[in-house]
Design a protein around this motif. Sequence first.
Motif, short mmCIF file in Angstrom:
data_model
loop_
_atom_site.label_atom_id
_atom_site.label_comp_id
_atom_site.label_asym_id
_atom_site.label_seq_id
_atom_site.Cartn_x
_atom_site.Cartn_y
_atom_site.Cartn_z
N ILE A 182 0.84 -1.20 0.00
CA ILE A 182 0.00 0.00 0.00
C ILE A 182 0.88 1.25 0.00
N LEU A 183 1.90 1.24 0.85
CA LEU A 183 2.84 2.37 0.88
C LEU A 183 3.49 2.58 -0.47
N ASP A 184 3.91 1.49 -1.11
CA ASP A 184 4.53 1.59 -2.43
C ASP A 184 3.62 2.34 -3.40
N TRP A 185 2.34 1.98 -3.40
CA TRP A 185 1.40 2.59 -4.35
C TRP A 185 1.27 4.09 -4.10
N TYR A 186 1.12 4.46 -2.83
CA TYR A 186 0.94 5.88 -2.51
C TYR A 186 2.20 6.70 -2.78
N GLU A 292 -5.73 -2.10 -8.09
CA GLU A 292 -4.47 -2.27 -8.80
C GLU A 292 -3.53 -3.23 -8.07
N LYS A 293 -3.44 -3.10 -6.75
CA LYS A 293 -2.49 -3.93 -6.00
C LYS A 293 -2.96 -5.39 -5.93
N LEU A 294 -4.27 -5.60 -5.85
CA LEU A 294 -4.79 -6.98 -5.86
C LEU A 294 -4.46 -7.64 -7.19
N SER A 295 -4.75 -6.94 -8.28
CA SER A 295 -4.47 -7.48 -9.60
C SER A 295 -2.98 -7.72 -9.81
N GLU A 296 -2.18 -6.75 -9.39
CA GLU A 296 -0.73 -6.87 -9.52
C GLU A 296 -0.19 -8.05 -8.71
N GLY A 297 -0.71 -8.22 -7.49
CA GLY A 297 -0.26 -9.31 -6.64
C GLY A 297 -0.59 -10.68 -7.22
N ILE A 298 -1.80 -10.81 -7.76
CA ILE A 298 -2.19 -12.08 -8.37
C ILE A 298 -1.31 -12.38 -9.58
N ARG A 299 -1.04 -11.35 -10.39
CA ARG A 299 -0.16 -11.55 -11.55
C ARG A 299 1.24 -11.97 -11.13
N ALA A 300 1.76 -11.33 -10.08
CA ALA A 300 3.12 -11.65 -9.62
C ALA A 300 3.20 -13.08 -9.10
N PHE A 301 2.23 -13.49 -8.30
CA PHE A 301 2.22 -14.86 -7.81
C PHE A 301 2.00 -15.84 -8.96
N GLY A 302 1.17 -15.44 -9.92
CA GLY A 302 0.96 -16.29 -11.09
C GLY A 302 2.23 -16.47 -11.89
N LYS A 303 3.00 -15.40 -12.03
CA LYS A 303 4.26 -15.46 -12.76
C LYS A 303 5.23 -16.42 -12.09
N ASP A 304 5.32 -16.36 -10.76
CA ASP A 304 6.23 -17.26 -10.05
C ASP A 304 5.72 -18.70 -10.06
N LEU A 305 4.40 -18.86 -10.10
CA LEU A 305 3.84 -20.21 -10.23
C LEU A 305 4.22 -20.80 -11.58
N VAL A 306 4.13 -19.99 -12.63
CA VAL A 306 4.54 -20.45 -13.96
C VAL A 306 6.03 -20.79 -13.97
N ALA A 307 6.83 -19.95 -13.31
CA ALA A 307 8.28 -20.21 -13.24
C ALA A 307 8.57 -21.53 -12.55
N LEU A 308 7.83 -21.82 -11.49
CA LEU A 308 8.01 -23.08 -10.77
C LEU A 308 7.63 -24.26 -11.65
#
Length: 321
Positions: A182-186, A292-308
């Motif tokens: 949240i701090l990052d976004w603000y 935005e942060k919810l969507s971004e977080g899901i994408r980031a975890f999804g990216k690492d899941l694909v990497a795994l």
Amino acid sequence: MSSKLDQLRSMTTVVADTGDIEAVARLKPVDCTTNPTIVLKALGTPTFADTIKEAVLWGKKQGGNPEAVASEVASRLAISVGAALVKLVPGRVSTEVDADLSFDIDGSLAKARSIIAAYKERGIERDRILIKLASTWEGIRAAEVLQKEGIDCNLTLLFSKAQAVACADAKVFLISPFVGRILDWYKKSTGKEYTSADDPGVLSVRDIYHYYKSHDIKTVVMGASFRSAAEIEALAGCDRLTISPALLDELSNDQGKLERQLSPDNTKAEPKIEIDEKTFRWMMNEDQMATEKLSEGIRAFGKDLVALRTMVSKELQLAAA
């Protein structure tokens, strides 16, 4: 005087946000949280080299679509990391449902049940595990069903009061409101620098905590995603805080005085918020940061899941050669 970490432990349950076995053994948290990013990082260490070999050999014996096999092996590895952490903590380990199921109630339910079954096969009962789900409307609905089945859930990627209220209504066991993201976004949005006194992430968790306590909501509030020790200190007294090893070390080495900031005895009465699906989605739509942060977080975890899964696929191909 005792360290700030020891002082924090006297008022808050301290959780380690890591899959680093050595750090957990050294810092002795009560619980551990994991996610696809943490699992991927843990599997890149020598500690889990034999674990990867075992999972790949198991995968070779499975039939069916190669992508499905790789997915199952990836899940097996996540369980292996969790099982190793269970041996080191007296409390619970959080294991995350696949990020690509964040908008799939039935898929999330099936995955959560399979995670619990996989731990059971290793002699680990459900009371040692928290199922992590993204705080989407679908994730919250899946958690509501799981809670009724006696499977406790940790709702993650939580950035707004709307999400927190919906989780409380679903009677989830625990929420993980994020502070640092949240701090990052603000900071990016406003160009301002913030102190712990006006940190939007800290203020968000405080608001949720006071709402829960004022309405005697039993859902545990566990602040997460910290950027500094100052943010942690500003939430001293919160039910739980999940903290990276680096910040745990910083608190352990600080002998200063730590003042309690949150207490269930120091809350103000406030109106109860009623949330249905329409209201939830509208409140999220109106909260640009949370959306935005919810969507971004899901994408980031999804990216690492694909990497795994990609790493697993390569290991399976090498083993078959």
